[in-house]
Write an enzyme that holds these catalytic residues in place. Structure first.
Site, PDB file in Angstrom:
ATOM      1  N   HIS A   4     -28.700  13.359  17.640  1.00  0.00           N
ATOM      2  CA  HIS A   4     -27.503  14.208  17.734  1.00  0.00           C
ATOM      3  C   HIS A   4     -27.105  14.727  16.353  1.00  0.00           C
ATOM      4  O   HIS A   4     -26.241  14.166  15.699  1.00  0.00           O
ATOM      5  CB  HIS A   4     -26.368  13.372  18.347  1.00  0.00           C
ATOM      6  CG  HIS A   4     -25.229  14.174  18.868  1.00  0.00           C
ATOM      7  ND1 HIS A   4     -24.551  13.832  20.015  1.00  0.00           N
ATOM      8  CD2 HIS A   4     -24.623  15.300  18.417  1.00  0.00           C
ATOM      9  CE1 HIS A   4     -23.580  14.694  20.236  1.00  0.00           C
ATOM     10  NE2 HIS A   4     -23.604  15.599  19.271  1.00  0.00           N
ATOM     11  N   ASP A  41     -24.053  12.362  15.340  1.00  0.00           N
ATOM     12  CA  ASP A  41     -23.193  13.519  15.607  1.00  0.00           C
ATOM     13  C   ASP A  41     -22.767  14.164  14.285  1.00  0.00           C
ATOM     14  O   ASP A  41     -21.617  14.574  14.110  1.00  0.00           O
ATOM     15  CB  ASP A  41     -21.965  13.142  16.435  1.00  0.00           C
ATOM     16  CG  ASP A  41     -21.247  14.360  17.021  1.00  0.00           C
ATOM     17  OD1 ASP A  41     -21.767  15.474  16.882  1.00  0.00           O
ATOM     18  OD2 ASP A  41     -20.153  14.181  17.592  1.00  0.00           O
TER      19      ASP A  41
END
Length: 398
Positions: free
Chosen positions: A29, A276
């Site tokens: 991610h 992320d």
């Protein structure tokens, strides 16, 4: 350890020392922003940050401009990664056209492209239409692809600024309720079980989500999940001064949630750690809380944060940050134990080094790290991609 032609040919098990050799890390991610927002990050700068963090492969999210919803765009990102040559950049394709949530993107064309896309996500946007989500799951099942869902019921988060609770009420900010995440996870694990397809839950952030995923796995459904380093460490209490560096989606939650996430990772309910990594320009981040873009940098600090929160469980860390994500993404050559005959994708970590996070010293083009000024213990000393050094003595080789 001896490497020839990118392959491990011998290992010296008697060598002693404080440094830890891990299989090259894999991030499921990562936001690399290119094409479209090269002011915040490029494939090259993000790849350099990844290599410095011990990564040898990253999965690049689709919310670029233009959106990575066609074979042409995912191939562009894939080729930029090859040109940078610092990590393997595997594009993630969008589930819907333009991330609009109304029409499926060219999933088959992206899967058949040179990039060989196998993971699809509208990250930053939830695929909120259950019929469309079912169709996506059915489509990717044909080539063993996976839908990675950003679990957020949008009708429950309109205007949301941070976790719903006492802190949000005290600050006068609209709350982002845990149930907005949990409702979508509950729906989607049921859909995945019904279809028999692979579902991956992005950036799990609540205790209730962990319980739902645990239940889904007990059914034998093909569900996997990730947690970010910042959700393993940071809580909503950091937002009390309205510092937008702590604004992220999903938001920082409570200490109870943090402890549940750690337990879920430890017991295997959560499969892996994903950063992320979300770089933003100064203009988009250093402004009033309500106008700031959500997201944090993560690639260069992830390993140290995971060691800090979960302890030096090296075999488990190798699984959480390399083996499991490589398997989920279908990345051949990554996520293998450091054994003779395996590809020499390697990260060397010195657990005793202490360093203070300086945003200006990070490789990313952006500076929005929540760890600025924090002293971390442990840092990547070297990274090797197929036997070639991309980081030596803690510095990128190019």
């Amino acid at each position: 350890m001896t490497v020839e032609d990118g392959i491990i040919v011998s290992i010296n098990p008697d060598k002693k020392g404080p440094k830890i050799a891990l299989p090259g890390l894999v991030d499921l991610h990562t936001h690399l922003r290119e094409p479209g927002r090269e002011d915040a990050e490029t494939v090259e700068s993000g790849s350099r940050a990844a290599a410095l963090g011990g990564y040898t492969a990253v999965c690049a999210m689709a919310n670029t401009s233009p959106v990575a919803d066609t074979a042409g765009v995912v191939e562009q990102v894939w080729r930029l990664g090859r040109e940078a040559g610092l990590v393997d950049v595997q594009p993630i394709g969008a589930v819907t056209v333009g991330l609009g949530g109304e029409q499926l993107a060219e999933l088959g064309a992206m899967a058949d492209s040179a990039a060989r896309v196998r993971v699809f996500s509208d990250d930053g946007h939830c695929v909120s239409d259950p019929r469309l989500m079912r169709r996506a799951l059915e489509y990717v099942k044909a080539f063993d692809g996976v839908i990675a869902q950003h679990a957020e019921e949008p009708r429950l988060t309109t205007g949301a600024q941070m976790n719903e609770g006492e802190v949000a009420a005290r600050l006068g900010l609209v709350g982002w309720p845990a149930v907005a995440e949990e409702a979508i996870i509950a729906r989607d694990v049921l859909l995945a079980g019904h279809v028999g397809a692979r579902l991956h839950i992005c950036h799990v952030s609540t205790a209730g989500s962990v319980e739902l995923i645990r239940w889904a796995k007990s059914k034998g459904w093909r569900v996997t999940a990730e947690v970010t380093p910042h959700h393993l460490l940071l809580t909503e209490d950091l937002a009390v001064d309205y510092d937008p560096v702590y604004k992220v989606n999903p938001p920082l939650r409570t200490e109870t949630d943090v402890l549940a996430l750690r337990k879920g990772l430890q017991d295997g309910t959560i499969d892996c750690v994903a950063t992320d990594h979300a770089p933003h320009s100064v203009e988009d981040k250093e402004c009033e809380w309500a106008y700031a873009r959500p997201g944090m940098l993560g690639l260069e600090t992830a390993l140290a944060i995971v060691v800090q929160t979960m302890g030096p469980q090296w075999d488990r860390i190798a699984d959480w940050m390399s083996v499991a994500p490589a398997k989920i993404a279908g990345l051949a050559g990554h996520g293998h134990a450091l054994e003779v005959g395996q590809v020499a994708n390697i990260a060397i970590f010195d657990p005793d080094v202490r360093w203070t996070v300086d945003p200006t010293a990070l490789a990313s083009r952006s500076r929005n790290t929540p760890y600025a000024g924090m002293e971390l213990r442990g840092r990547v000393e070297a990274t090797y991609l197929r036997g070639e050094p991309t980081v030596l003595n803690g510095k990128a080789t190019r």
